[in-house]
Design a protein around this motif. Sequence first.
Motif, PDB file in Angstrom:
ATOM      1  N   VAL A  47      -0.157   7.497  10.341  1.00 38.13           N
ATOM      2  CA  VAL A  47      -0.718   8.655   9.656  1.00 38.13           C
ATOM      3  C   VAL A  47       0.418   9.511   9.094  1.00 38.13           C
ATOM      4  N   GLY A  48       0.286   9.901   7.829  1.00 44.72           N
ATOM      5  CA  GLY A  48       1.305  10.702   7.159  1.00 44.72           C
ATOM      6  C   GLY A  48       2.313   9.876   6.379  1.00 44.72           C
ATOM      7  N   HIS A  49       2.331   8.550   6.595  1.00 49.16           N
ATOM      8  CA  HIS A  49       3.281   7.691   5.862  1.00 49.16           C
ATOM      9  C   HIS A  49       2.905   7.652   4.382  1.00 49.16           C
ATOM     10  N   ARG A  50       3.879   7.943   3.532  1.00 53.99           N
ATOM     11  CA  ARG A  50       3.679   7.872   2.086  1.00 53.99           C
ATOM     12  C   ARG A  50       4.178   6.505   1.617  1.00 53.99           C
ATOM     13  N   PHE A  51       3.377   5.878   0.745  1.00 53.66           N
ATOM     14  CA  PHE A  51       3.740   4.552   0.260  1.00 53.66           C
ATOM     15  C   PHE A  51       3.218   4.365  -1.153  1.00 53.66           C
ATOM     16  N   ASN A  52       3.671   3.290  -1.780  1.00 55.58           N
ATOM     17  CA  ASN A  52       3.223   2.952  -3.135  1.00 55.58           C
ATOM     18  C   ASN A  52       2.536   1.604  -3.116  1.00 55.58           C
ATOM     19  N   LEU A  53       1.539   1.489  -3.972  1.00 55.17           N
ATOM     20  CA  LEU A  53       0.943   0.199  -4.311  1.00 55.17           C
ATOM     21  C   LEU A  53       1.348  -0.067  -5.750  1.00 55.17           C
ATOM     22  N   ARG A  54       1.929  -1.256  -5.996  1.00 55.08           N
ATOM     23  CA  ARG A  54       2.428  -1.574  -7.329  1.00 55.08           C
ATOM     24  C   ARG A  54       1.583  -2.704  -7.927  1.00 55.08           C
TER      25      ARG A  54
END
Length: 143
Positions: A47-54
């Motif tokens: 929870v709180g982890h920022r990530f990208n989907l490409r």
Amino acid sequence: MTEQLTEKRSVVVEREFAAPVERLWRALTQPHLIEEWLMKNDFKPTVGHRFNLRGEWGGVLDCEVLTIEPQKTLAYTWNFSHEDAAFDLKSIVTFTLTPMGAGTHLRVEQAGFSPTQKQAFGGAHAGWKQFFNKLDELLARAG
């Protein structure tokens, strides 16, 4: 009139998978498996982890993990910024897993579409069905 403009719509897609909830949960939370059915990513189930989907189309989604209930619920933001602000999307994707016999019922809801985002709404509806087809293939291969 203003209420109608601020009203948000949701896309909901549901499917039963012939895989136990544990296997489906792994496919939703392990980066190398997420890449096989959804998109390239730097996801961590925290929870709180920022990530990208490409996406294969070159687009990048900015995401943040909001909820994790192992083998039950996963939710994260699904935000897309476009050079044309009319195409910006700020939404939340929630996966809900329900064991059903030897399989699992999976429900995904993507919430946050404005009434004017008809193209994005339709695209999401079709997109989740395609993602679920790929997920089904991945689960069948993983046997």
